[in-house]
Design a protein around this motif. Sequence first.
Motif, PDB file in Angstrom:
ATOM      1  N   ASP A  97       9.070   2.083  -3.653  1.00  0.00           N
ATOM      2  CA  ASP A  97      10.126   2.471  -4.355  1.00  0.00           C
ATOM      3  C   ASP A  97      11.500   2.288  -3.694  1.00  0.00           C
ATOM      4  O   ASP A  97      12.779   2.115  -4.501  1.00  0.00           O
ATOM      5  CB  ASP A  97       9.951   4.101  -4.452  1.00  0.00           C
ATOM      6  N   GLN A  98      11.635   2.521  -2.430  1.00  0.00           N
ATOM      7  CA  GLN A  98      12.808   2.057  -1.732  1.00  0.00           C
ATOM      8  C   GLN A  98      13.171   0.639  -1.964  1.00  0.00           C
ATOM      9  O   GLN A  98      14.479   0.289  -2.163  1.00  0.00           O
ATOM     10  CB  GLN A  98      12.548   2.538  -0.219  1.00  0.00           C
ATOM     11  N   ASN A 156       0.871  -1.289   0.027  1.00  0.00           N
ATOM     12  CA  ASN A 156       0.080  -0.070  -0.054  1.00  0.00           C
ATOM     13  C   ASN A 156       0.770   1.340   0.181  1.00  0.00           C
ATOM     14  O   ASN A 156       0.347   2.409  -0.402  1.00  0.00           O
ATOM     15  CB  ASN A 156      -0.990  -0.104   1.289  1.00  0.00           C
ATOM     16  N   ASP A 157       2.095   1.300   0.363  1.00  0.00           N
ATOM     17  CA  ASP A 157       2.958   2.537   0.351  1.00  0.00           C
ATOM     18  C   ASP A 157       3.815   2.484  -0.635  1.00  0.00           C
ATOM     19  O   ASP A 157       4.555   1.674  -0.744  1.00  0.00           O
ATOM     20  CB  ASP A 157       3.754   2.491   1.894  1.00  0.00           C
ATOM     21  N   GLN A 158       3.707   3.602  -1.473  1.00  0.00           N
ATOM     22  CA  GLN A 158       4.426   3.504  -2.606  1.00  0.00           C
ATOM     23  C   GLN A 158       5.834   3.947  -2.369  1.00  0.00           C
ATOM     24  O   GLN A 158       6.647   3.502  -3.210  1.00  0.00           O
ATOM     25  CB  GLN A 158       3.832   4.732  -3.714  1.00  0.00           C
ATOM     26  N   MET A 178      16.907  -3.408  -4.707  1.00  0.00           N
ATOM     27  CA  MET A 178      17.110  -4.592  -5.455  1.00  0.00           C
ATOM     28  C   MET A 178      17.925  -4.124  -6.588  1.00  0.00           C
ATOM     29  O   MET A 178      18.754  -4.954  -6.972  1.00  0.00           O
ATOM     30  CB  MET A 178      15.715  -5.117  -5.730  1.00  0.00           C
ATOM     31  N   GLN A 179      17.826  -2.804  -7.223  1.00  0.00           N
ATOM     32  CA  GLN A 179      18.375  -2.467  -8.159  1.00  0.00           C
ATOM     33  C   GLN A 179      19.928  -2.095  -7.548  1.00  0.00           C
ATOM     34  O   GLN A 179      20.913  -2.576  -8.504  1.00  0.00           O
ATOM     35  CB  GLN A 179      18.035  -1.302  -8.609  1.00  0.00           C
TER      36      GLN A 179
END
Length: 329
Positions: free
Chosen positions: A281-282, A275-277, A287-288
């Motif tokens: 993103d973090q 639910n938390d965008q 992962m990146q």
Amino acid sequence: MQVTDNRKQITVGVFILLGLVIFVLGVFTLGSQRKAFVKSISVNAVFSDIQGLKAGNNVWFSGVKIGTIKKIQFYGTSQVQVFMNIEEDAHQYIHKNSTASISSDGLIGNKIVVISGGSTKFPFVEDGDQLQVANTLSTDDIMKTFQVNNKNLVDMTSDFKVLARNLVEGKGAAGALLADEQIATNFKAIVQNLKTTTESANKMAVEMNAFTKTLNTKGGLADKLMTDTAVFARLQESVNELQKITQSASAMTDNLNKATAKFNKTDNAVGLLINDQNTADQVKGIMQNLETSSKKLDENMEALQHNFLLRGFFKKKAKAEAAAVAPQK
């Protein structure tokens, strides 16, 4: 001359004697008809309307003449008192609670007084007693009733004539049914459909009866379910187990609902990720970064393998791995 006079006297005497005999016989005959020479007692009754009754009319009891009307006189303001001579032999059948009523000898005959016997619990009438009066319909009342009935019959006939005319002219539902061919056809179709429905209902009743007999067949499943206690117990046990499974499934569904509900909240890790965008993103950035770091690490390891200082170490390691794999072949 003297012989002729004697004959005349004898003839006159014979005629006078015959006249006297006839007169006496007539008196006795009339007296016997009117009970004039029979011992009698006198009773009376007070009527509101004597309907043309006259002195000398007969008194009847159980269809038998027992006396005559002796005298009629006014009584009170508008009533009439009738005195009757009753044969003494007949009074033993007439009790004090007997009633007197006005009737007629035939439909249009002379008026008579009819006496009922009364109850045996009461004593017999005596000379001078007054009888109770029973109210009956007079001839005038009967004729009035006939007139009313005739008027009603005329009214009914008139109504029937109007009804018949309306039927012929096709007025009203019944008239339309008789006159309109389309309505008659529709009514016939309705009757046919009703007949078909009745036949279907009868057929269904027969099939239901046959099905019921099948259920009652000895040794069948329905018979065992209804009569075999062991089969019924096993069936009940299966139902109980099914009920437990249903309860477990309900509990699992409830737990899944609760877990799913948590996914929609941000107070837990999974819900926060979903639910938390920002958190998503973090995590994506981490992962990146891990993927980039892994690539750089691979490159560094490749560079170390080609370094002349560590080349011998990697060659020894490769030979040891090859020797470890050789015996297995």
